[in-house]
Design a protein around this motif. Structure first.
Motif, mmCIF file in Angstrom:
data_model
loop_
_atom_site.group_PDB
_atom_site.id
_atom_site.type_symbol
_atom_site.label_atom_id
_atom_site.label_comp_id
_atom_site.label_asym_id
_atom_site.label_seq_id
_atom_site.Cartn_x
_atom_site.Cartn_y
_atom_site.Cartn_z
ATOM 1 N N GLY A 45 -47.816 -31.990 112.359
ATOM 2 C CA GLY A 45 -47.209 -33.133 111.701
ATOM 3 C C GLY A 45 -47.515 -34.365 112.475
ATOM 4 N N LYS A 46 -46.844 -35.349 111.807
ATOM 5 C CA LYS A 46 -47.002 -36.806 112.492
ATOM 6 C C LYS A 46 -45.787 -37.695 112.294
ATOM 7 C CE LYS A 46 -47.243 -40.106 109.215
ATOM 8 N NZ LYS A 46 -46.722 -39.301 108.225
ATOM 9 N N ILE A 47 -45.758 -38.746 113.250
ATOM 10 C CA ILE A 47 -44.665 -39.562 113.128
ATOM 11 C C ILE A 47 -45.392 -41.111 113.273
ATOM 12 C CG2 ILE A 47 -42.682 -38.354 114.031
ATOM 13 C CD1 ILE A 47 -43.823 -40.712 116.353
ATOM 14 N N ILE A 48 -44.758 -42.026 112.575
ATOM 15 C CA ILE A 48 -45.417 -43.291 112.838
ATOM 16 C C ILE A 48 -44.624 -43.775 113.639
ATOM 17 C CG2 ILE A 48 -45.979 -45.579 111.722
ATOM 18 C CD1 ILE A 48 -46.219 -44.132 109.012
ATOM 19 N N LEU A 49 -45.262 -44.362 114.975
ATOM 20 C CA LEU A 49 -44.580 -44.753 116.056
ATOM 21 C C LEU A 49 -44.212 -46.432 116.232
ATOM 22 C CD1 LEU A 49 -43.327 -43.858 119.125
ATOM 23 C CD2 LEU A 49 -45.825 -44.493 119.927
ATOM 24 N N THR A 95 -38.737 -43.750 110.891
ATOM 25 C CA THR A 95 -40.310 -43.505 111.048
ATOM 26 C C THR A 95 -40.592 -43.382 109.592
ATOM 27 O OG1 THR A 95 -42.128 -42.231 111.817
ATOM 28 C CG2 THR A 95 -40.080 -41.240 111.640
ATOM 29 N N GLY A 96 -41.994 -43.898 109.230
ATOM 30 C CA GLY A 96 -42.287 -43.676 107.940
ATOM 31 C C GLY A 96 -41.688 -44.850 106.831
ATOM 32 N N SER A 97 -41.296 -44.529 105.606
ATOM 33 C CA SER A 97 -41.018 -45.740 104.885
ATOM 34 C C SER A 97 -39.493 -46.148 105.102
ATOM 35 C CB SER A 97 -41.204 -45.033 103.299
ATOM 36 O OG SER A 97 -40.345 -44.088 103.075
ATOM 37 N N GLY A 98 -38.688 -45.383 105.570
ATOM 38 C CA GLY A 98 -37.216 -45.631 105.727
ATOM 39 C C GLY A 98 -36.695 -45.293 104.280
ATOM 40 N N LEU A 112 -40.088 -48.575 98.320
ATOM 41 C CA LEU A 112 -39.882 -49.134 99.468
ATOM 42 C C LEU A 112 -40.805 -50.082 99.612
ATOM 43 C CD1 LEU A 112 -38.269 -46.079 101.100
ATOM 44 C CD2 LEU A 112 -37.006 -48.529 101.139
ATOM 45 N N VAL A 113 -42.071 -49.708 99.363
ATOM 46 C CA VAL A 113 -43.436 -50.840 99.477
ATOM 47 C C VAL A 113 -43.396 -51.721 98.649
ATOM 48 C CG1 VAL A 113 -45.797 -50.582 99.414
ATOM 49 C CG2 VAL A 113 -44.659 -48.779 100.612
ATOM 50 N N GLU A 114 -42.774 -51.425 97.358
ATOM 51 C CA GLU A 114 -42.692 -52.567 96.539
ATOM 52 C C GLU A 114 -41.741 -53.512 96.609
ATOM 53 O OE1 GLU A 114 -44.603 -53.531 94.097
ATOM 54 O OE2 GLU A 114 -43.192 -54.900 92.948
ATOM 55 N N GLY A 127 -45.610 -49.905 113.120
ATOM 56 C CA GLY A 127 -46.447 -50.421 111.981
ATOM 57 C C GLY A 127 -46.036 -49.974 110.649
ATOM 58 N N GLU A 128 -45.282 -49.260 110.392
ATOM 59 C CA GLU A 128 -45.186 -48.742 108.939
ATOM 60 C C GLU A 128 -44.675 -50.004 108.204
ATOM 61 O OE1 GLU A 128 -42.848 -48.276 111.707
ATOM 62 O OE2 GLU A 128 -42.447 -46.245 111.039
ATOM 63 N N HIS A 129 -44.951 -50.241 106.901
ATOM 64 C CA HIS A 129 -44.984 -51.296 105.993
ATOM 65 C C HIS A 129 -45.655 -52.655 106.447
ATOM 66 C CE1 HIS A 129 -41.779 -49.844 103.467
ATOM 67 N NE2 HIS A 129 -41.231 -49.351 104.534
ATOM 68 N N SER A 130 -45.606 -52.649 107.931
ATOM 69 C CA SER A 130 -46.824 -53.993 108.078
ATOM 70 C C SER A 130 -48.164 -53.582 107.931
ATOM 71 C CB SER A 130 -46.469 -54.613 109.533
ATOM 72 O OG SER A 130 -46.311 -53.780 110.387
ATOM 73 N N VAL A 131 -48.392 -52.117 108.168
ATOM 74 C CA VAL A 131 -49.694 -51.669 107.870
ATOM 75 C C VAL A 131 -50.177 -51.809 106.333
ATOM 76 C CG1 VAL A 131 -49.157 -49.272 107.118
ATOM 77 C CG2 VAL A 131 -51.261 -49.660 108.646
ATOM 78 N N VAL A 132 -49.332 -51.884 105.564
ATOM 79 C CA VAL A 132 -49.691 -52.066 103.931
ATOM 80 C C VAL A 132 -50.267 -53.599 103.650
ATOM 81 C CG1 VAL A 132 -48.938 -52.144 101.772
ATOM 82 C CG2 VAL A 132 -47.937 -50.480 103.354
ATOM 83 N N HIS A 133 -49.844 -54.384 104.685
ATOM 84 C CA HIS A 133 -50.124 -55.771 104.529
ATOM 85 C C HIS A 133 -51.109 -56.372 105.711
ATOM 86 C CE1 HIS A 133 -47.270 -56.348 101.621
ATOM 87 N NE2 HIS A 133 -46.581 -55.462 102.308
ATOM 88 N N ALA A 164 -40.236 -35.752 104.359
ATOM 89 C CA ALA A 164 -39.309 -36.514 105.380
ATOM 90 C C ALA A 164 -40.326 -37.580 106.201
ATOM 91 C CB ALA A 164 -38.090 -35.711 106.032
ATOM 92 N N GLY A 165 -41.500 -37.674 105.713
ATOM 93 C CA GLY A 165 -42.262 -38.452 106.228
ATOM 94 C C GLY A 165 -43.045 -38.035 107.604
ATOM 95 N N LEU A 166 -43.021 -36.752 107.626
ATOM 96 C CA LEU A 166 -43.477 -36.069 108.891
ATOM 97 C C LEU A 166 -45.066 -35.576 108.600
ATOM 98 C CD1 LEU A 166 -40.457 -34.253 110.364
ATOM 99 C CD2 LEU A 166 -41.582 -36.868 110.804
ATOM 100 N N ASN A 222 -37.615 -43.453 98.940
ATOM 101 C CA ASN A 222 -38.725 -43.465 97.861
ATOM 102 C C ASN A 222 -39.932 -44.480 98.449
ATOM 103 O OD1 ASN A 222 -40.343 -44.134 95.794
ATOM 104 N ND2 ASN A 222 -39.082 -43.220 94.273
ATOM 105 N N THR A 223 -40.882 -43.826 98.881
ATOM 106 C CA THR A 223 -41.978 -44.847 99.435
ATOM 107 C C THR A 223 -42.595 -45.747 98.604
ATOM 108 O OG1 THR A 223 -42.467 -42.802 100.863
ATOM 109 C CG2 THR A 223 -44.033 -44.672 100.914
ATOM 110 N N GLY A 224 -42.778 -45.532 97.494
ATOM 111 C CA GLY A 224 -43.487 -46.198 96.265
ATOM 112 C C GLY A 224 -42.345 -47.543 96.388
HETATM 113 O O1 PMV Z 1 -43.304 -41.969 104.897
HETATM 114 P P1 PMV Z 1 -44.791 -41.806 105.229
HETATM 115 O O2 PMV Z 1 -44.994 -41.095 106.538
HETATM 116 O O3 PMV Z 1 -45.650 -41.621 104.122
HETATM 117 O O4 PMV Z 1 -45.084 -43.615 105.738
HETATM 118 C C1 PMV Z 1 -45.204 -44.327 104.872
HETATM 119 C C2 PMV Z 1 -45.659 -45.730 105.652
HETATM 120 C C3 PMV Z 1 -45.626 -46.865 104.925
HETATM 121 O O5 PMV Z 1 -46.301 -48.049 105.816
HETATM 122 C C4 PMV Z 1 -44.373 -47.254 104.378
HETATM 123 C C5 PMV Z 1 -46.633 -47.148 103.505
HETATM 124 C C6 PMV Z 1 -48.010 -46.632 103.823
HETATM 125 O O6 PMV Z 1 -48.731 -46.063 102.858
HETATM 126 O O7 PMV Z 1 -48.439 -47.024 104.759
#
Ligand code: PMV
Length: 324
Positions: A9-13, A277-280, A197-199, A15-21, A106-108, A193-195
């Motif tokens: 599996g993976k974690i985002i160490l 980690t992930g969307s929060g 939260l990103v919105e 840059g989550e959210h900012s990576v979308v921008h 759970a974002g992993l 809910n990733t969608g």
């Molecule tokens: O929760 P995850 O692992 O799917 O990560 C979402 C990460 C975001 O930056 C919030 C969205 C994305 O698509 O990068």
């Protein structure tokens, strides 16, 4: 014949959210993931067992394929398994057990790890030794088919392992890291809910472009400085970078009461840094614990589902044994 495969599996160490921008991010494959065990059968039955969701079912192979259609509404974790199996021509049936040793949804990256580990085991059973590039491609197309969209991050992490830097044009670069990365992952058991939260972050950016733009810029600086620190083996700054990144994530509204509780507790127990980690909005936190990991684990795991993990450098792996 018995085949055992594992995909991380993976974690985002960072840059989550900012990576979308269009800002960089860093993802880490962890040594927790999905173990698949496949054993051959002499008939044409495929028996699927997924203990973590109490799932067991049998299907018959007809003309070397399973008669299986995805229910697009449900999006079950088993869809990924059946889609992976059905990419191969199979002469004989088998028993397959898919053990998910991390939290689901759970974002992993659990669905990617299930897909990649199943693809590896079933491809070997079908006498095909696929390259990692091929597995990553097949896994991504399965994710797209089931989810409608998917970034290549999760399937790449599960296939190749290691630490990946995603640059501001979304190119993936594998980092050469020699340091240990002892981490703790705790789950608040509420799904974000990733969608949505990103919105919500996009709306904040639109409303306060200068402020939120600068927050993304700060996240970008963290990801870039962290890349250098990881490549140089400088663990001293990683905890601070995580705490600062967490503060920035809080400021764009993706933190929650439960996540905060876990984050501050684990820091008080001795973690050098912690962040969601992930969307929060729920899901998991990660903590960097270069010292006293067992003591910290004991305390946080008394309150929240928790595991310890490390960087997984190898990605998907499998072994075959003659089991006569
Ligand atoms: O929760 P995850 O692992 O799917 O990560 C979402 C990460 C975001 O930056 C919030 C969205 C994305 O698509 O990068």
């Amino acid at each position: 014949m018995k085949i055992k495969s594992f995909a991380p599996g993976k974690i985002i160490l960072f840059g989550e959210h900012s990576v979308v921008h269009n800002r960089p991010a860093i993802a880490v494959a962890i040594n927790r993931g999905v173990n698949v065990e496949l054993s051959s059968r002499e008939d044409n039955i495929v028996h699927v067992n997924v203990p973590v969701i109490d799932y067991e079912a049998e299907h018959e192979l007809t003309n070397s394929k399973l008669n299986y259609v995805i229910d697009s509404q449900k999006k079950m974790i088993t869809d990924y398994i059946y889609e992976a199996i059905n990419l191969f021509e199979l002469d004989k049936g088998f028993n397959i057990t898919v053990d998910i040793n991390m939290y689901l949804g759970a974002g992993l990256g659990s669905s990617a790890a299930v897909t990649v580990s199943t693809l590896k085991a079933v491809s070997l059973y079908a006498n095909k030794d696929l390259s990692k590039d091929k597995i990553a491609k097949m896994a991504r197309s399965i994710e797209i088919k089931i989810q409608g969209a998917a970034s290549p991050i999760d399937t790449s992490m599960s296939t190749y392992g290691g630490i990946i830097y995603i640059d501001n044009e979304f190119r993936l670069e594998r980092l050469n890291v020699n340091m240990q990365l002892p981490l703790i992952v705790s789950n608040c058991q509420i799904s974000g809910n990733t969608g949505k939260l990103v919105e919500s972050v996009r709306q904040k950016y639109e409303k306060y472009p200068k402020i939120v733009g600068h927050i993304f810029d700060a996240m970008e600086n963290i990801a870039n400085d962290a890349k250098t620190a990881l490549e140089e083996g400088n663990g001293d700054v990683i905890g601070d970078y995580m705490n600062i990144n967490q503060g920035l994530l809080d400021s764009i509204g993706v933190n929650t009461l439960e996540l905060s509780d876990m984050l501050y507790k684990i820091r008080s127990y001795g973690a050098s840094g912690s962040k969601l980690t992930g969307s929060g909005g729920g899901g998991c936190i990660i903590a960097y614990t270069p010292e006293n990991i067992d003591e910290i684990y004991d305390k946080i795991s008394a309150e929240y589902p928790t595991f310890k993990c490390e960087l997984s450098n190898n990605g998907v792996e499998a072994s075959i044994t003659d089991d006569k």
